[in-house]
Scaffold this motif. Structure first.
Motif, PDB file in Angstrom:
ATOM      1  N   LYS A 117       0.847  -1.617  -0.183  1.00  0.00           N
ATOM      2  CA  LYS A 117      -0.098   0.238   0.287  1.00  0.00           C
ATOM      3  C   LYS A 117       1.042   1.144   0.002  1.00  0.00           C
ATOM      4  N   ASN A 120       2.274   1.790  -3.172  1.00  0.00           N
ATOM      5  CA  ASN A 120       1.068   2.115  -4.294  1.00  0.00           C
ATOM      6  C   ASN A 120       0.770   1.232  -5.125  1.00  0.00           C
ATOM      7  N   SER A 123      -4.013  -1.826  -3.154  1.00  0.00           N
ATOM      8  CA  SER A 123      -4.987  -0.592  -2.850  1.00  0.00           C
ATOM      9  C   SER A 123      -6.162  -1.462  -2.487  1.00  0.00           C
TER      10      SER A 123
END
Length: 160
Positions: A117, A120, A123
């Motif tokens: 997370k 990125n 998610s």
């Protein structure tokens, strides 16, 4: 509770080796009474075929899990799909803890989720910002009215 697998011994070290794939197979066979859907079964089979499944759980760390997600993303998988791999592995680990103990299975999946997370690469799905239109609801209603009921009152649920 059923054992995770027939113990195999690493003759050089004289220890029992259990892989992530063994855990996934154990979970699939012992928890199938929970009546999950085809999607979960397919996803478990998919994970069982990944290189990650060959890793011994005793040596498992967050790094190979993060690498697995990275590889999935490079193949075009969306971040919300990639996070599903880790969430499902977390479920498998939690079930296995009742058999082999939490000290054997540290929270490597949680660490991998946090790392993914922050990078990125995984998610949660974005929140939906619209409701179905009346014509879409009508199509859904017609579809569920034409199907044999599996006990789930979908016509009532979609109107709720």
């Amino acid at each position: 509770m059923e054992p995770i697998r027939e113990p195999t011994q690493d003759t050089a070290a004289n220890v029992i080796v259990i892989t992530l794939g063994d855990l996934i197979r154990w979970y699939s066979s012992t928890q199938s009474h929970l009546k999950w859907g085809r999607s979960k079964s397919d996803h478990l089979r998919f994970l069982e075929q990944q290189p990650l499944a060959k890793l011994p759980i005793a040596d498992l760390s967050a790094e190979p899990l993060v690498d697995h997600v990275r590889q999935r993303r490079l193949k075009g998988v969306k971040p919300e799909t990639a996070v599903m791999d880790l969430e499902l592995l977390r479920v498998v680990f939690r079930a296995a803890q009742s058999v082999i103990g939490p000290s054997v299975l540290p929270d490597v999946v949680g660490e991998a989720l946090t790392t993914c997370k922050s990078l990125n690469i995984a998610s949660k799905p974005p929140r939906r910002d619209r409701r179905p239109t009346p014509s879409e609801l009508s199509l859904l209603n017609d579809y569920f009215a034409s199907r044999r009921s599996d006990g789930m009152p979908m016509q009532d649920i979609i109107l709720f």
